[in-house]
Enzyme design. Structure first.
Site, PDB file in Angstrom:
ATOM      1  CB  CYS A  70      -0.813  -0.188   1.427  1.00 54.59           C
ATOM      2  SG  CYS A  70      -2.231   1.324   1.233  1.00 54.59           S
ATOM      3  CG  ASP A 130      -0.852   4.384   5.433  1.00 51.90           C
ATOM      4  OD1 ASP A 130       0.197   4.353   6.082  1.00 51.90           O
ATOM      5  OD2 ASP A 130      -1.944   4.191   5.533  1.00 51.90           O
TER       6      ASP A 130
HETATM    7 ZN    ZN Z   1      -3.136   0.650   2.622  1.00 51.72          ZN
END
Ligand code: ZN
Length: 209
Positions: free
Chosen positions: A42, A44
């Site tokens: 991800c 993130d």
């Molecule tokens: Zn994520």
């Protein structure tokens, strides 16, 4: 832009530390990269792949997007897979999701976020396929965590269904696809035990040979 200036200062200090730790480190990397791992994770900011597995530059080939999704026709992701497997010869492809994933959470909610809602449809597809199990889970957080795991499983399958991975197996190239999940609350990785390393582990309809 004081904070950006700090990036350059930190960079100079980091490069100096690396040279001190291993003289010739950058010169060595300049000529070749031979990573064993290909990471699909991800975007993130709390999940930097090299740091959480203690690897140095040159050791992990990386593709990241929102909610670590592998779409059959995503030329970006497929190009990373192809180059990583066929040119760099990685031995492991790791799909790594994480609990508390904003993309997964957003896919479960009805708040419009714009263009990204189209990308998150892929997560909703995973929910739809697993809706009986997910709807039976009490509590939004537990349901969300489980969808993070099921999303990793779905993306591991998608990696295995590519002609690229199956081509490697057909050539006898050792290659294992793994599914991991990272917990933001304690910084620990968990192996979901989804390892796939040969074509007969995937459904016949997805085999290309
Ligand atoms: Zn994520």
């Amino acid at each position: 832009m004081k904070s950006l200036q700090a990036c350059f200062e930190a960079n100079r200090a980091w490069a100096a530390r690396m040279r001190e730790r291993e003289p010739g480190f950058f010169e060595r990397l300049l000529h070749a990269q031979k990573p064993e791992l290909l990471w699909i994770g991800c975007s993130d900011s709390r999940l930097p792949p090299d740091q959480v597995v203690g690897r140095l530059p040159g050791e992990i080939f990386v593709h990241r997007n929102v909610a670590n999704v592998v779409v059959h026709t995503d030329v970006n992701c497929l190009s990373v897979l192809q180059y990583g497997i066929e040119v760099l010869g990685v031995r492991h492809v790791i799909v790594c999701g994480h609990y508390g994933c904003g993309g997964v959470k957003a896919a479960m909610e009805r708040t419009p976020l714009g263009l990204i809602d189209n990308w998150l449809r892929h997560i909703r597809d995973v929910y739809l396929v697993n809706r009986v199990e997910l709807d039976a889970i009490a509590g939004a957080k537990a349901r969300e965590d489980r969808l993070c795991e099921l999303n990793v499983a779905a993306q591991v399958a998608n990696v295995c269904h590519t002609t690229i991975v199956q081509g490697a197996w057909a050539r006898g190239q050792p290659l294992t696809v793994h599914g991991w999940v990272y917990d933001l609350s304690d910084g620990l990785l968990r192996d979901l035990d989804l390892a796939v390393d040969r074509a007969d582990q995937i459904p016949p309809m997805f085999r290309v040979r």
